[in-house]
Write a protein that holds these residues in place. Structure first.
Motif, PDB file in Angstrom:
ATOM      1  N   ALA A 681      22.540  52.632 -31.141  1.00 28.16           N
ATOM      2  CA  ALA A 681      21.519  52.657 -29.812  1.00 28.16           C
ATOM      3  C   ALA A 681      21.713  54.104 -29.052  1.00 28.16           C
ATOM      4  O   ALA A 681      20.454  54.304 -28.842  1.00 28.16           O
ATOM      5  N   ARG A 682      22.629  54.790 -29.059  1.00 33.86           N
ATOM      6  CA  ARG A 682      22.764  56.268 -28.879  1.00 33.86           C
ATOM      7  C   ARG A 682      23.632  57.008 -29.520  1.00 33.86           C
ATOM      8  O   ARG A 682      24.617  56.638 -29.802  1.00 33.86           O
ATOM      9  N   ARG A 701      18.748  59.739 -28.035  1.00 36.87           N
ATOM     10  CA  ARG A 701      18.254  58.303 -28.462  1.00 36.87           C
ATOM     11  C   ARG A 701      17.390  58.244 -29.447  1.00 36.87           C
ATOM     12  O   ARG A 701      16.821  59.242 -29.987  1.00 36.87           O
ATOM     13  N   HIS A 702      16.513  57.115 -29.844  1.00 40.12           N
ATOM     14  CA  HIS A 702      15.691  56.972 -30.801  1.00 40.12           C
ATOM     15  C   HIS A 702      14.558  55.914 -30.435  1.00 40.12           C
ATOM     16  O   HIS A 702      15.039  55.489 -29.399  1.00 40.12           O
TER      17      HIS A 702
END
Ligand code: ACM
Ligand code: ZN
Length: 760
Positions: A681-682, A701-702
């Protein structure tokens, strides 16, 4: 009877038994016959049959089929011995001259099994009495196995009497030409191998996600578009068989007793066709022919008439090309994601009162089967066809395990058994060994005679994700095909040590002499591992398994390795280039997929890593230092360079050994949702100079959705404040948590995969 008399009677009986067991004369050629015949004795009194100046093969007048069999025998003998042969029709003609061996073929053998034959060989000649021309072909193969050198200059047939018939009528091999395509000559060679093993079915898997391989005149985009893919390195890959080539191969196989059963996959494994004709899919979106392996969500739309028009037209051309009474229509591994979202699919379900999408697939397969039946043919489908009602008279191919053989027979279907644990010889021989193939029985334990009759036989499979050339195909086929051929042909009790002796004695040497590539029986062809010696920063190449005859060749300049490139030995150290490309070869033929290892040279290489928790034992990467060894994983999560964690967050602490100026820290992660691997998630990064006082550097993050198909390689980079001297770095990757609704593992933990922490 007094007890002593009983004992002496027993002694006398056992003495007789010993004498008779020793009595039959032994002949290596007869002992080594493979598959083992029903009955074979060495008739030494009859004397071996010398070939002589010219071999005459006599067939009855007016029997074109036997004349063809005779011609095949003649051609084989001529090729193996260099001696001329001739085929003559009618006994009168053949008896005139005796310049050499006379071999008579006829179909006078009375047997209920039309593949049965009897063979006699003695000094005065050889005769094959068969129940049909098919039986004669198998008699010819047995005779060819009795051919042996008489001395350094001449050949003879070992004297023998053989009576023989197969246990099963369907003795097959599946060749997948979708993932990789093989030239016509390679398919011919595979047919030659089938014939030598008295195997009679080539199951030709012609359509796949990654390529459509058969010319269909009505749909030219299948060969212009669907037969080609762009590989991940940008190169084009593909090929197909023209209808002329298909006819040639079908005829080549027929002459050798092999029926080619074509497979046109549906409704799944059809991405390539959808790339050519997007309207046949539910979304009509344009997709590319996939260049990775797996199961894909885009499948033929069941709600559009256009789909059926297409498939019926395709199958009409297929049935024109293939006389096989059985047509394979696939049916495996069809995800229902698109059908669930598709209005036309849902409308058909409503109209036909179908409870769910599995029932929709049954209805789909049933329509196609009915079309095939109109031409007098029957369908066979993978065992998923049992997920709903299946057409009466349809055959089932069980591939998951024998419970599907049981289920199919319980519902009245004939079965071809190819459970993957025993018959998937595309898997390396340490996973599916010669011994495990040899212990397979297509008939599950406890079947009564009537149920057993429903089991027509079995197939080995050669799925070609990792089979990249004809040489590779043979190395996977041999020696395991020999084990499979024996269990399908011979009803005799299994004797693995004796079988292995027979293989080694005559069978494998004969195949090698004929130029076939023979792989290992219980080991991989090649396994390649790379480690970095962090003190020298050199790459050390380890090859824990390397089959005899296989050479791994490498380049360090990014070019494709050739048969002339540097040959590597186990333990070799090379200066780590940006990209080390390694390719196993068999002679000049590349085999298996290339292994590429990329290196990142960064100041963190060799830094001590503390992991909390340790990586899962199934995905240990290169060990505790995997995240700082400079080795970058590829798109295969099992390539030995990725570490995996199932469930927890990952925390990695690096000790750079001394304070250093650090500008950024990057954690490289992988997503492959079908394999349950999801990006974190991060990713949080902190730094410290003393290992006690920690400073947050930031969070990365993505934006990659969890629904994204295929493999995603994602770097998570956090920049440090300028002019930071850090000795310790802490990288925390927060797990994405449970797999989302709609996923096969919904609600279960996802995997987190990482391969390197790059320090700049
Ligand atoms: C199969 O292996 N999916 C039939
Ligand atoms: Zn649809």
């Amino acid at each position: 009877m007094p007890r002593s008399a009983l004992l002496s009677l027993a002694a006398a009986l056992s003495l007789t038994a010993t004498l008779t067991a020793q009595a039959p004369p032994r002949s290596e050629a007869v002992d080594a016959l493979l598959p083992r015949p029903t009955r074979a004795v060495a008739d030494l009194a009859a004397g071996a049959l010398p070939l002589g100046r010219i071999v005459t093969i006599a067939v009855p007048a007016g029997s074109p089929r036997l004349r063809e069999v005779g011609a095949l025998l003649g051609a084989e003998l001529q090729q193996r011995t260099g001696r001329p042969t001739r085929v003559v029709a009618g006994v009168a003609e053949s008896g005139r001259r005796a310049e050499g061996a006379l071999i008579r073929l006829d179909t006078s053998y009375q047997a209920s099994n039309d593949e049965a034959y009897a063979l006699t060989v003695g000094a005065r000649g050889a005769a094959i009495h068969a129940a049909s021309s098919r039986g004669a072909l198998w008699g010819v193969q047995t005779l060819l196995q009795l051919l042996e050198p008489a001395d350094s200059a001449t050949w003879q047939f070992a004297a023998a009497r053989v009576d023989d018939a197969p246990r099963f009528g369907w003795r097959g091999s599946l060749v997948d030409v979708g993932r990789h395509w093989f030239p016509v000559r390679d398919i011919e060679r595979h047919i030659d191998l089938l014939a030598r093993h008295k195997m009679n079915v080539l199951h030709w898997h012609l359509t796949e996600d990654q390529g459509w391989r058969i010319e269909i005149r009505r749909y030219p985009r299948l060969t212009a578009v669907a037969a080609w893919r762009t590989e991940r390195d940008g190169t084009r890959y593909g090929g197909y068989y023209t209808q002329r080539e298909v006819r040639h191969l079908v005829e080549y196989a027929r002459q050798r007793g092999v029926t080619v059963v074509p497979e046109i996959e549906m409704p799944g494994h059809s991405s390539a066709a959808l790339a050519a004709y997007p309207n046949l899919g539910c979304t009509a979106d344009t997709i590319a022919v996939p260049n990775s392996w797996g199961v894909f969500a885009d499948i033929y739309c069941a709600g559009k008439e256009e789909t059926f028009t297409f498939l019926f037209n395709v199958l009409d051309e297929v049935m024109d090309l293939f006389p096989s009474p059985i047509i394979h229509i696939g049916g495996d591994e069809a995800p229902k994601d698109r059908w669930k979202e598709c209005a036309p699919c849902q409308a058909v379900m409503k109209r036909e009162h179908l409870a769910d999408e599995e029932a929709l697939q049954s209805w789909f397969m049933g329509r196609v089967a009915a079309h095939v039946a109109k031409r007098g043919r029957r369908v066979i489908g993978w065992d998923e066809v049992l997920d709903g009602p299946y057409i009466a008279g349809g055959l089932v191919q069980s591939w998951r395990d024998s419970s599907f053989t049981r289920a199919a027979v319980a519902r009245g279907h004939d079965v071809v058994a190819s459970p993957n644990a025993f018959t998937y010889i595309n898997q390396s021989a340490n996973q599916v060994s010669l011994a495990s193939v040899y212990q397979f029985d297509p008939v599950p334990p406890g079947f009564d005679a009537a149920s057993a009759r429903r089991v027509l036989g079995g197939e080995v499979t050669l799925w070609s994700e990792h089979i990249t050339s004809g040489a590779n195909l043979e190395l996977m086929t041999l020696p395991r095909l020999a084990a499979f051929a024996e269990i399908l042909w011979s009803a005799a009790p299994r004797d693995l040590p004796a079988f292995e002796r027979r293989l080694a004695l005559r069978h494998l040497p004969r195949l090698r002499d004929a130029g076939f590539a023979v792989g290992p029986s219980d080991a991989p062809l090649a396994t390649i591992a790379v480690r970095v010696d962090t003190s020298t920063r050199r790459a050390v190449v380890r090859m824990p398994a390397l089959a005899a005859g296989v050479t791994v060749r490498a380049t360090r300049d990014g070019s494709r390795p050739s048969a002339e490139s540097l040959a590597l030995s186990d333990g070799d150290a090379v200066d780590a280039p940006d990209l080390l490309r390694m390719q196993p070869f068999w002679g000049a033929s590349p085999i298996l997929e290339e292994r590429r290892v990329a290196f990142a040279r960064h100041p963190g290489v060799g830094a001590r890593v503390t992991l909390r928790p340790l990586a899962d034992a199934r995905y240990p990467g290169t060990g505790t230092g995997s995240l700082t060894d400079g080795l970058l994983g590829g798109s295969e999560h099992g390539d030995g360079l990725w570490q995996g964690w199932w469930g927890p967050d990952l925390q990695a602490e690096l000790d750079l050994g001394a304070a250093r100026r650090v500008a950024s820290v990057t954690l490289r992660c992988l997503q492959n949702v079908r394999s349950w691997i999801v990006l974190p998630a991060r990713v949080e990064v902190a730094w410290s100079t003393d290992g006690k006082d920690w400073h947050d550097a930031g969070v990365a993050r993505h934006t990659v959705p969890v629904s994204r198909e295929g493999v995603v390689l994602q770097p998570f980079t956090v920049a440090l404040p300028s002019a930071v001297d850090a000795r310790y770095l802490r990288v925390t990757a927060r797990s994405a948590g449970a797999l989302p609704a709609g996923h096969t593992g919904a609600g279960q933990a996802s995997w987190l995969f990482a391969d390197e922490i790059i320090v700049r």
